[in-house]
Motif scaffolding. Structure first.
Motif, PDB file in Angstrom:
ATOM      1  N   CYS A  72       0.822  -1.212   0.000  1.00 36.29           N
ATOM      2  CA  CYS A  72       0.000   0.000   0.000  1.00 36.29           C
ATOM      3  C   CYS A  72       0.855   1.261   0.000  1.00 36.29           C
ATOM      4  CB  CYS A  72      -0.960  -0.003   1.188  1.00 36.29           C
ATOM      5  SG  CYS A  72      -2.354  -1.145   0.990  1.00 36.29           S
ATOM      6  N   ILE A  73       2.005   1.234   0.685  1.00 40.33           N
ATOM      7  CA  ILE A  73       2.914   2.383   0.644  1.00 40.33           C
ATOM      8  C   ILE A  73       3.408   2.603  -0.784  1.00 40.33           C
ATOM      9  CG2 ILE A  73       5.163   3.268   1.369  1.00 40.33           C
ATOM     10  CD1 ILE A  73       4.762   1.886   4.051  1.00 40.33           C
ATOM     11  N   ILE A  74       3.881   1.534  -1.422  1.00 40.37           N
ATOM     12  CA  ILE A  74       4.385   1.644  -2.795  1.00 40.37           C
ATOM     13  C   ILE A  74       3.278   2.070  -3.746  1.00 40.37           C
ATOM     14  CG2 ILE A  74       5.291   0.317  -4.739  1.00 40.37           C
ATOM     15  CD1 ILE A  74       7.420   1.004  -2.696  1.00 40.37           C
ATOM     16  N   ILE A 339       4.659  -5.066 -12.213  1.00 42.92           N
ATOM     17  CA  ILE A 339       3.849  -5.680 -11.171  1.00 42.92           C
ATOM     18  C   ILE A 339       4.604  -5.640  -9.840  1.00 42.92           C
ATOM     19  CG2 ILE A 339       2.833  -7.854 -10.346  1.00 42.92           C
ATOM     20  CD1 ILE A 339       2.198  -8.565 -13.217  1.00 42.92           C
ATOM     21  N   VAL A 340       3.884  -5.292  -8.778  1.00 40.33           N
ATOM     22  CA  VAL A 340       4.421  -5.294  -7.414  1.00 40.33           C
ATOM     23  C   VAL A 340       3.532  -6.204  -6.586  1.00 40.33           C
ATOM     24  CG1 VAL A 340       4.970  -3.905  -5.385  1.00 40.33           C
ATOM     25  CG2 VAL A 340       5.221  -2.912  -7.674  1.00 40.33           C
ATOM     26  N   GLY A 341       4.122  -6.980  -5.669  1.00 40.99           N
ATOM     27  CA  GLY A 341       3.278  -7.844  -4.852  1.00 40.99           C
ATOM     28  C   GLY A 341       4.002  -8.462  -3.674  1.00 40.99           C
ATOM     29  N   VAL A 483      10.699  -1.469   2.162  1.00 42.54           N
ATOM     30  CA  VAL A 483       9.981  -0.512   1.314  1.00 42.54           C
ATOM     31  C   VAL A 483      10.979   0.357   0.548  1.00 42.54           C
ATOM     32  CG1 VAL A 483       8.440   1.486   1.305  1.00 42.54           C
ATOM     33  CG2 VAL A 483       7.933  -0.463   2.777  1.00 42.54           C
ATOM     34  N   MET A 484      12.016   0.824   1.241  1.00 40.46           N
ATOM     35  CA  MET A 484      13.047   1.630   0.577  1.00 40.46           C
ATOM     36  C   MET A 484      13.731   0.834  -0.531  1.00 40.46           C
ATOM     37  SD  MET A 484      13.171   4.659   2.139  1.00 40.46           S
ATOM     38  CE  MET A 484      14.813   5.363   2.052  1.00 40.46           C
ATOM     39  N   ASP A 485      13.977  -0.450  -0.261  1.00 40.45           N
ATOM     40  CA  ASP A 485      14.606  -1.309  -1.261  1.00 40.45           C
ATOM     41  C   ASP A 485      13.683  -1.522  -2.455  1.00 40.45           C
ATOM     42  OD1 ASP A 485      16.718  -3.241  -2.131  1.00 40.45           O
ATOM     43  OD2 ASP A 485      15.090  -4.699  -1.860  1.00 40.45           O
ATOM     44  N   LEU A 486      12.387  -1.732  -2.198  1.00 34.62           N
ATOM     45  CA  LEU A 486      11.419  -1.882  -3.288  1.00 34.62           C
ATOM     46  C   LEU A 486      11.405  -0.643  -4.175  1.00 34.62           C
ATOM     47  CD1 LEU A 486       8.196  -3.506  -1.735  1.00 34.62           C
ATOM     48  CD2 LEU A 486       9.398  -4.303  -3.762  1.00 34.62           C
ATOM     49  N   ARG A 489      14.499  -0.468  -6.316  1.00 35.90           N
ATOM     50  CA  ARG A 489      14.466  -1.441  -7.411  1.00 35.90           C
ATOM     51  C   ARG A 489      13.532  -0.998  -8.529  1.00 35.90           C
ATOM     52  NH1 ARG A 489      12.547  -6.730  -5.417  1.00 35.90           N
ATOM     53  NH2 ARG A 489      12.195  -5.977  -3.297  1.00 35.90           N
ATOM     54  N   ILE A 490      12.422  -0.385  -8.173  1.00 35.16           N
ATOM     55  CA  ILE A 490      11.446   0.054  -9.172  1.00 35.16           C
ATOM     56  C   ILE A 490      11.936   1.278  -9.933  1.00 35.16           C
ATOM     57  CG2 ILE A 490       9.131   1.041  -9.478  1.00 35.16           C
ATOM     58  CD1 ILE A 490       8.279  -0.692  -7.036  1.00 35.16           C
ATOM     59  N   TYR A 491      12.447   2.267  -9.199  1.00 32.77           N
ATOM     60  CA  TYR A 491      12.823   3.535  -9.816  1.00 32.77           C
ATOM     61  C   TYR A 491      14.297   3.629 -10.205  1.00 32.77           C
ATOM     62  CZ  TYR A 491       8.360   5.881  -8.975  1.00 32.77           C
ATOM     63  OH  TYR A 491       7.039   6.267  -9.018  1.00 32.77           O
TER      64      TYR A 491
END
Length: 509
Positions: A72-74, A339-341, A483-486, A489-491
């Motif tokens: 939900c944060i992402i 996709i994120v999950g 969350v910071m790592d996600l 990785r995404i950006y």
């Protein structure tokens, strides 16, 4: 956010913002289809060319699976960034593995029938499935502020923070004054402890002069403690109760992380006193819902109780979309490029790294020497002969999570045994016994065991970004690191916590 009955989705965007003008909006003339002509179903193509009914709008920038806090944060951050987001969950409630449940739902989850009437009204309970406190000056608080989500929530300070030594809980000293008064150490050790606490307080990562000739990037924690002449018992509660390491591996690692963690504890404590922790009223399940609201305000679409039939990839192995089921019970598909999950949606892409064992208990009394209504107690591994710490976490009606006069306590740790199965209660009792001793008489209790999983890859090659499972600790620092790592990785770049995301404009980026 408003409910769109045509898609079983919570939607944001224009529908979530009231018309503030004095004039009523001009009505759009209705166009009726001929009586013999049914509304045309929107279709989308899957990578193999198959046409399938569109799921919601049929095409999104990002699809997020699972409504746990991390997801939900992402999702909220991606929506604020202008991405078109579809957020789905197989469950009919928000929160996933980080949800809060009422008393009836808790008993149903563990197949225990109906709760006793003496426990009070079910609706008075909001019991966390992944119980954790929030560091008052930690990363999660900064995320809440930078996204504006803090305005959807109300927090209350946690009353006490304790560490066990020689089988007895003692208040954790985290200032030079408390260091002098604590019964945990002798007179001469107090002077050394005070010196260490003052060193942490003066430390500034940008000013190497404050490191006082200690190269914190190379000196190990063990060697730094030796420089201050600290005894093993003192090292235990510094490393485990201030720095919040859950095992002693950190002793052979560079000391900078130790100092930064201790400084975070001290700064969090200084904000409100008593303890460094905060906790939201009505439980942690409020957090993912608040970030979901943020996403909806910025155009995100939410779908609960939606089966995820398949995550679809294109010929190059990159994420292409998600196959689910439409309102008519037939296959429906939504395309996306990312996709994120959470790990439960990608069993073939994750590995097991740990096993968490937890007791959830309902009591009629507080558990700390100071009789606090909410508190954390940490049992360092070396004090109890284990490989990992045991965390004891207690909240009550003061945080609107239990009936009046009742307390909800959690005892958690990491386990290395594999023989739970039919022996769950016996094995869990053995693993948690030192923490369970602190609870006293219990009205009702349950044991839970689950695997901690993390992704095998970073997700860049297939554009599938998976979070880690929730750990056994009673604080959010590991969660926010994930969350910071996600985000990175995404950006492809770190999240800048100094910016307020809701005020970003194209010129700021």
């Amino acid at each position: 956010p408003p409910f769109d009955s045509s898609t079983s989705a919570w939607t944001g965007g224009p529908t979530s913002t009231p018309n503030m003008s004095d004039e009523a909006p001009e009505a759009t003339p209705a166009v009726e289809a001929p009586a013999d002509e049914a509304p045309k179903q929107k279709m989308v193509k899957m990578p193999d060319g198959t046409e399938v009914a569109a799921l919601a709008d049929g095409e999104y920038d990002v699809i997020v699976l699972g409504t746990g806090l991390k997801e939900c944060i992402i999702s909220g951050m991606l929506s604020v960034d202008g991405k078109k987001v579809l957020h789905m969950d197989r469950n009919d409630y928000y929160g996933g593995e980080s949800a809060s449940v009422n008393l009836n739902q808790l008993f149903e989850r563990f197949g225990a029938g109906a709760p006793a009437g003496t426990l009070g009204n079910s609706r008075d309970y909001n019991i966390d499935l992944a119980p954790k406190f929030i560091m008052a000056n930690g990363v999660l608080v900064k995320m809440l502020i930078m996204t504006g989500v803090n305005k959807y929530l109300e927090f209350k300070q946690v009353d006490g923070s304790y560490v066990v030594k020689d089988g007895k809980p003692n208040k954790v000293p985290a200032t030079d004054t408390e260091a002098l008064a604590t019964p945990l150490v002798g007179f001469f050790e107090k002077r050394r402890l005070r010196k260490f606490v003052m060193y942490v307080d003066e430390y500034d990562v940008e000013k190497p002069a404050t490191w006082q000739s200690h190269d914190l990037k190379t000196i190990t924690c063990k060697d730094l403690f030796a420089k201050f002449g600290l005894e093993k018992g003192t090292v235990d509660f510094i490393g485990h109760s201030l720095a919040l390491f859950d095992n002693d591996k950190y002793l052979n690692e560079p000391a900078m992380q130790l100092i930064e963690r201790c400084k975070l504890y001290g700064e969090s404590l200084a904000r409100y006193g008593k303890s460094p922790y905060l906790y939201p009223l009505y439980g942690l399940g409020e957090l993912p819902q608040a970030f979901a609201r943020l996403a909806a305000v910025y155009g995100g679409t939410y779908m609960l109780h939606k089966p995820i039939e398949k995550v679809v990839y294109d010929a190059n192995g990159k994420a292409a979309g998600v196959l689910s089921v439409g309102e008519d019970g037939k296959p429906a598909y939504a395309k996306c490029g990312l996709i994120v999950g959470d790990p439960t949606y990608f069993p073939e892409k994750v590995i097991k790294t740990q096993k968490v064992v937890r007791c959830i208990a309902i009591l009629s009394h507080p558990i700390t020497p100071g009789q606090e209504a909410s508190a954390q107690i940490i049992l360092p591994q070396s004090q109890i002969g284990r490989t990992h710490d045991i965390y004891v976490f207690c909240v009550s009606s003061g945080h609107c999570v239990a009936a009046q006069g009742k307390y909800v306590a959690f005892v958690s740790t990491v386990s290395t045994r594999d023989d739970f199965g039919a022996n769950l209660a016996k094995a869990a009792n053995e693993e948690l016994k030192e923490g369970l001793k602190l609870l006293g008489k219990v009205d009702s209790y349950f044991f839970d065991v689950y695997d901690v999983k993390e992704p095998k890859a970073d997700g860049v090659s297939d554009q599938t970004f998976i979070s880690k499972s929730y750990d056994a600790s009673s604080h959010f620092e590991e969660t926010t690191e994930d969350v910071m790592d996600l985000y990175k990785r995404i950006y492809g770049k770190p999240l800048d916590l100094s910016k307020t995301m809701v005020d970003l404009t194209p010129d700021d980026e």
